[in-house]
Write a protein that holds these residues in place. Structure first.
Motif, PDB file in Angstrom:
ATOM      1  N   GLY A  79     -77.229  27.290  -3.658  1.00  0.00           N
ATOM      2  CA  GLY A  79     -78.144  26.414  -2.714  1.00  0.00           C
ATOM      3  C   GLY A  79     -78.237  26.143  -1.405  1.00  0.00           C
ATOM      4  N   THR A  80     -78.087  25.092  -0.506  1.00  0.00           N
ATOM      5  CA  THR A  80     -78.914  24.822   0.386  1.00  0.00           C
ATOM      6  C   THR A  80     -77.173  23.822   0.724  1.00  0.00           C
ATOM      7  N   ALA A  81     -76.683  23.569   2.051  1.00  0.00           N
ATOM      8  CA  ALA A  81     -75.888  21.803   1.651  1.00  0.00           C
ATOM      9  C   ALA A  81     -77.743  21.077   1.498  1.00  0.00           C
ATOM     10  N   SER A  82     -78.417  20.992   2.500  1.00  0.00           N
ATOM     11  CA  SER A  82     -79.260  19.925   2.596  1.00  0.00           C
ATOM     12  C   SER A  82     -80.194  19.366   1.047  1.00  0.00           C
ATOM     13  N   THR A  83     -79.833  20.985   0.341  1.00  0.00           N
ATOM     14  CA  THR A  83     -80.685  20.544  -1.436  1.00  0.00           C
ATOM     15  C   THR A  83     -79.670  19.895  -2.261  1.00  0.00           C
ATOM     16  N   ILE A  84     -78.437  20.272  -1.541  1.00  0.00           N
ATOM     17  CA  ILE A  84     -77.131  19.237  -2.905  1.00  0.00           C
ATOM     18  C   ILE A  84     -76.755  18.428  -2.347  1.00  0.00           C
ATOM     19  N   GLY A  85     -77.397  18.051  -0.815  1.00  0.00           N
ATOM     20  CA  GLY A  85     -76.682  16.667  -0.714  1.00  0.00           C
ATOM     21  C   GLY A  85     -78.199  15.830  -0.934  1.00  0.00           C
ATOM     22  N   ALA A  86     -79.236  15.694  -1.311  1.00  0.00           N
ATOM     23  CA  ALA A  86     -80.198  14.796  -2.243  1.00  0.00           C
ATOM     24  C   ALA A  86     -80.551  14.777  -3.268  1.00  0.00           C
ATOM     25  N   LEU A  87     -79.374  15.287  -3.890  1.00  0.00           N
ATOM     26  CA  LEU A  87     -79.598  15.250  -5.432  1.00  0.00           C
ATOM     27  C   LEU A  87     -79.224  13.678  -5.644  1.00  0.00           C
ATOM     28  N   THR A  88     -80.095  13.736  -7.120  1.00  0.00           N
ATOM     29  CA  THR A  88     -79.492  12.234  -7.233  1.00  0.00           C
ATOM     30  C   THR A  88     -79.451  12.300  -8.963  1.00  0.00           C
ATOM     31  N   PRO A  89     -78.797  11.625  -9.117  1.00  0.00           N
ATOM     32  CA  PRO A  89     -78.310  11.423 -10.796  1.00  0.00           C
ATOM     33  C   PRO A  89     -79.628  11.031 -11.495  1.00  0.00           C
ATOM     34  N   ALA A 104     -82.415  12.610 -11.196  1.00  0.00           N
ATOM     35  CA  ALA A 104     -83.156  13.933 -10.923  1.00  0.00           C
ATOM     36  C   ALA A 104     -82.550  14.934 -11.070  1.00  0.00           C
ATOM     37  N   LEU A 105     -81.502  15.250 -11.702  1.00  0.00           N
ATOM     38  CA  LEU A 105     -81.391  15.732 -12.189  1.00  0.00           C
ATOM     39  C   LEU A 105     -81.758  15.706 -13.645  1.00  0.00           C
ATOM     40  N   SER A 106     -80.979  14.187 -13.984  1.00  0.00           N
ATOM     41  CA  SER A 106     -81.640  13.487 -15.070  1.00  0.00           C
ATOM     42  C   SER A 106     -83.058  14.038 -15.601  1.00  0.00           C
ATOM     43  N   ALA A 107     -83.923  14.239 -14.621  1.00  0.00           N
ATOM     44  CA  ALA A 107     -85.246  15.161 -14.697  1.00  0.00           C
ATOM     45  C   ALA A 107     -85.015  16.403 -15.136  1.00  0.00           C
ATOM     46  N   GLU A 108     -85.136  16.856 -14.374  1.00  0.00           N
ATOM     47  CA  GLU A 108     -84.924  18.445 -14.541  1.00  0.00           C
ATOM     48  C   GLU A 108     -83.770  18.794 -15.829  1.00  0.00           C
ATOM     49  N   HIS A 109     -82.778  17.786 -15.952  1.00  0.00           N
ATOM     50  CA  HIS A 109     -82.389  18.164 -17.680  1.00  0.00           C
ATOM     51  C   HIS A 109     -83.002  18.122 -18.685  1.00  0.00           C
ATOM     52  N   ARG A 110     -83.761  16.951 -18.251  1.00  0.00           N
ATOM     53  CA  ARG A 110     -84.871  16.399 -19.557  1.00  0.00           C
ATOM     54  C   ARG A 110     -86.154  17.682 -20.087  1.00  0.00           C
ATOM     55  N   ARG A 111     -86.886  18.363 -19.276  1.00  0.00           N
ATOM     56  CA  ARG A 111     -87.604  19.239 -18.586  1.00  0.00           C
ATOM     57  C   ARG A 111     -87.045  20.174 -18.837  1.00  0.00           C
ATOM     58  N   TRP A 112     -86.160  20.812 -18.788  1.00  0.00           N
ATOM     59  CA  TRP A 112     -85.334  22.198 -18.826  1.00  0.00           C
ATOM     60  C   TRP A 112     -84.407  22.202 -20.222  1.00  0.00           C
ATOM     61  N   ILE A 113     -83.822  21.626 -20.892  1.00  0.00           N
ATOM     62  CA  ILE A 113     -82.834  21.918 -21.230  1.00  0.00           C
ATOM     63  C   ILE A 113     -82.902  20.980 -23.177  1.00  0.00           C
ATOM     64  N   ARG A 114     -84.038  21.339 -23.373  1.00  0.00           N
ATOM     65  CA  ARG A 114     -84.883  21.098 -24.938  1.00  0.00           C
ATOM     66  C   ARG A 114     -84.441  22.303 -26.494  1.00  0.00           C
ATOM     67  N   PRO A 115     -84.855  21.596 -27.172  1.00  0.00           N
ATOM     68  CA  PRO A 115     -84.645  22.526 -28.226  1.00  0.00           C
ATOM     69  C   PRO A 115     -84.799  23.777 -28.887  1.00  0.00           C
ATOM     70  N   GLU A 116     -86.150  23.603 -28.439  1.00  0.00           N
ATOM     71  CA  GLU A 116     -87.465  24.911 -28.723  1.00  0.00           C
ATOM     72  C   GLU A 116     -87.351  25.392 -27.086  1.00  0.00           C
TER      73      GLU A 116
END
Length: 172
Positions: free
Chosen positions: A41-51, A53-65
């Motif tokens: 990542g880059t300092a700007s992308t990591i700095g822009a992360l929010t809980p 946004a991370l939760s949404a990505e987790h729901r999008r990809w971490i799934r049983p199927e």
């Protein structure tokens, strides 16, 4: 976690291999391609992360199927199934369809160039040579290319490594 990731990104700026990775992949894939973006990542992308946004990505990809579980240890199948059922038994796929990924960015046309990244007082140097090929992960006949890479350049016992490291003392 953000602080640790930002520290790791800063460490890359002091590491010949880390700098070489970034310069090499950016050069051959371009900055618009996912492979051309620094993997840490880059300092700007990591700095822009929010809980959220991370939760949404987790729901999008971490799934049983979309999950594969690999279990290694002193456990029987019955014990394992019991433990998995108690831990993951109520894990159900969301109603939203699993999103796919498709890389649409095209790497730039290959061209000869020399890129030098100066790292004053570096304890070692790193040399990358490469280009994007038309090969894909589905190609069945990559053994000859992999062998040539290993013998000529990518392996620790390769001819190129022996010349640059052992004979000339230029790189590690």
């Amino acid at each position: 976690v953000k602080t640790r990731r930002l520290a790791a990104i800063e460490e890359i700026r002091c590491d010949p291999s880390g700098l070489a990775d970034q310069a090499f992949y950016s050069a051959i894939y371009g900055n618009a391609h996912p492979y051309g973006i620094p993997s840490a990542g880059t300092a700007s992308t990591i700095g822009a992360l929010t809980p959220s946004a991370l939760s949404a990505e987790h729901r999008r990809w971490i799934r049983p199927e979309n999950a594969t579980l690999t279990v290694v240890g002193d456990v029987t199948m019955d014990e394992l199934i019991r433990q998995l059922e108690s831990t993951l038994g109520d894990w159900v796929a969301p109603t939203a369809t699993l999103a796919g990924t498709r890389i649409t960015a095209t790497p730039p046309v290959p061209r000869s160039r020399l890129i030098v990244v100066d790292l004053p007082n570096s304890p070692s140097s790193t040399l990358y040579i490469g280009r994007v090929t038309s090969l894909t992960a589905q190609d069945k006949s990559t053994e000859a290319i992999e062998l040539a890479n290993e013998v000529l350049g990518s392996g620790i016992l390769s001819r190129l490594n022996a010349e640059l490291r052992e004979t000339k003392g230029w790189t590690y």
